[in-house]
Design an enzyme around this catalytic site. Structure first.
Site, short mmCIF file in Angstrom:
data_model
loop_
_atom_site.label_atom_id
_atom_site.label_comp_id
_atom_site.label_asym_id
_atom_site.label_seq_id
_atom_site.Cartn_x
_atom_site.Cartn_y
_atom_site.Cartn_z
N LYS A 129 -42.33 -1.48 42.89
CA LYS A 129 -43.59 -2.03 42.33
C LYS A 129 -44.41 -1.52 41.08
O LYS A 129 -44.60 -1.88 40.23
CB LYS A 129 -44.61 -2.68 43.39
N LYS A 164 -49.55 -8.18 47.44
CA LYS A 164 -48.51 -7.62 48.38
C LYS A 164 -48.69 -6.12 48.42
O LYS A 164 -49.24 -5.41 47.47
CB LYS A 164 -47.00 -7.95 47.83
N ARG A 215 -32.71 -12.12 40.43
CA ARG A 215 -32.09 -10.60 40.55
C ARG A 215 -31.20 -10.60 39.20
O ARG A 215 -30.15 -11.17 39.18
CB ARG A 215 -31.53 -10.43 41.65
N ARG A 230 -32.82 -17.14 43.23
CA ARG A 230 -33.20 -17.05 44.66
C ARG A 230 -34.42 -18.00 44.59
O ARG A 230 -35.63 -17.84 44.34
CB ARG A 230 -33.65 -15.66 45.18
N ARG A 238 -41.95 -17.67 48.99
CA ARG A 238 -41.24 -16.20 48.73
C ARG A 238 -39.58 -16.38 48.13
O ARG A 238 -38.95 -17.20 48.66
CB ARG A 238 -41.31 -15.33 49.78
N ASP A 278 -36.18 -7.72 39.17
CA ASP A 278 -36.66 -9.00 39.66
C ASP A 278 -37.44 -9.78 38.74
O ASP A 278 -38.46 -9.03 38.13
CB ASP A 278 -37.50 -9.02 41.01
N GLU A 286 -40.42 -6.48 39.78
CA GLU A 286 -40.10 -5.40 40.54
C GLU A 286 -38.78 -4.47 39.76
O GLU A 286 -38.10 -5.29 39.13
CB GLU A 286 -39.83 -5.56 41.96
N ASN A 288 -35.94 -2.49 41.42
CA ASN A 288 -35.40 -2.00 42.67
C ASN A 288 -34.32 -1.01 42.39
O ASN A 288 -33.26 -1.23 41.76
CB ASN A 288 -34.73 -3.35 43.36
#
Length: 318
Positions: A129, A164, A215, A230, A238, A278, A286, A288
């Site tokens: 993040k 978050k 993603r 997603r 979420r 993301d 984000e 990852n």
């Protein structure tokens, strides 16, 4: 002919506990095995240092694309990491002190000549993040702070925000707040432990409802041509498969490719061979680097071999 490693050693969570139909690490191992590479398996607790030398207690392993029988392995033996080895670090978060200690061991393995994917120093330095701050042109307004008053002011300006923790994964402890929400203070208190820990607040992006949390996978800095969409459950906000989101997909668009061009070359130069961005709407939320997923879904939907792309990238690095 592509180079082959002396041995590929995968460090992961217990393989008997994975969901083989969805597990990206299994897809990677299947691709390596198809290339005739020797695969060894270890968990975090099997890594150790002796007099500055990195070792693993690893088992030889064979993998199968079979939901009832996806692996078989031998007894563990002590393995010294050496030049020509590839170490695939696929341990899932949490990113805690034990994970950090493991990266120190893997960095010693790297000094001994092994190719560690992703690089241990990158795993330590690139919080998924916080590292978005290195690419502010790619991100929506974002605040990382321990100050709850600053969080409240950010929410007032943005009108709606996602809050978050910095160490979470899989949709854990993600809150969406609107200005005037009476839960605001308790959310800020919970995430910051009453101002004692950093948390992240981002402007809410409504595109998550219509286009999902996408993603985008980068292999050695280059994007896979399709994004995994997603889509949140109707009763949730979420976009995490672990939180009940459904998996769809779409081709990359012009904005996706621009984001990848901004971020991909830097990650490639830093030795981060497998990364998941993301993306919600026009923005990266984000980056990852620990154990990105999404391979199995995209392979199945589009006839891809993303694990194979990674193995080819590894072979080029050897």
């Amino acid at each position: 002919m592509s180079a082959a490693p002396r041995s590929l050693i995968v460090v992961m969570d217990p393989i008997e506990q994975i969901k083989p139909a969805k597990d990206s690490t299994l897809a990677m191992l299947l691709a390596a095995q198809t290339r005739g590479w020797n695969i060894r398996y270890a968990e975090l607790s099997h890594l150790y240092l002796r007099d500055g030398v990195a070792y693993a207690k690893a088992a030889n392993i064979k993998v199968f694309d079979d939901p009832k029988r996806w692996f078989e392995r031998t007894a563990r033996q002590t393995v010294r990491f050496e030049a020509g080895d590839v170490v695939l670090m696929r341990k899932d978060p949490p990113f805690d002190t034990e994970y950090v200690y493991a990266t120190y061991i893997l960095e010693r393995a790297q000094i001994q000549g092994a190719l560690v994917v992703n690089r241990p120093d990158g795993l330590r330095d690139m919080n998924e993040k916080v590292y978005t701050a290195w690419f502010p042109q790619c991100c929506a307004p974002t605040l990382i702070t321990r100050d709850m008053d600053d969080m409240a002011e950010f929410l007032r300006i943005q009108g709606k925000a996602v809050c978050k923790p910095l160490e979470g994964m899989g949709g854990k402890s993600i809150f969406v707040l609107e200005q005037g929400d009476k839960n605001r203070n308790v959310v800020f208190e919970t995430l910051t432990h009453h101002g004692q820990r950093y948390a992240i607040v981002q402007r809410y992006l409504p595109e998550i409802i219509t286009h999902g949390d996408c993603r985008v996978i980068l292999v050695d800095g280059e994007p896979v041509p399709f994004a995994l969409q997603r889509m949140p459950h109707a009763a949730d906000h979420r976009g995490n498969l672990a939180a009940g989101a459904t998996a769809q997909s779409r081709p990359l668009n012009e904005r996706d490719r621009w984001l990848c061009a901004q971020i991909g070359p830097s990650l490639r130069d830093l030795g981060m061979l497998f990364v998941g961005l993301d993306v919600i709407g026009d923005y990266v939320t984000e980056i990852n680097v620990t154990s990105p997923t999404g391979i199995r879904e995209l392979n199945k939907k589009h006839g891809l071999d993303i694990g194979g792309l990674l193995m080819d990238a590894i072979a080029r690095r050897l």
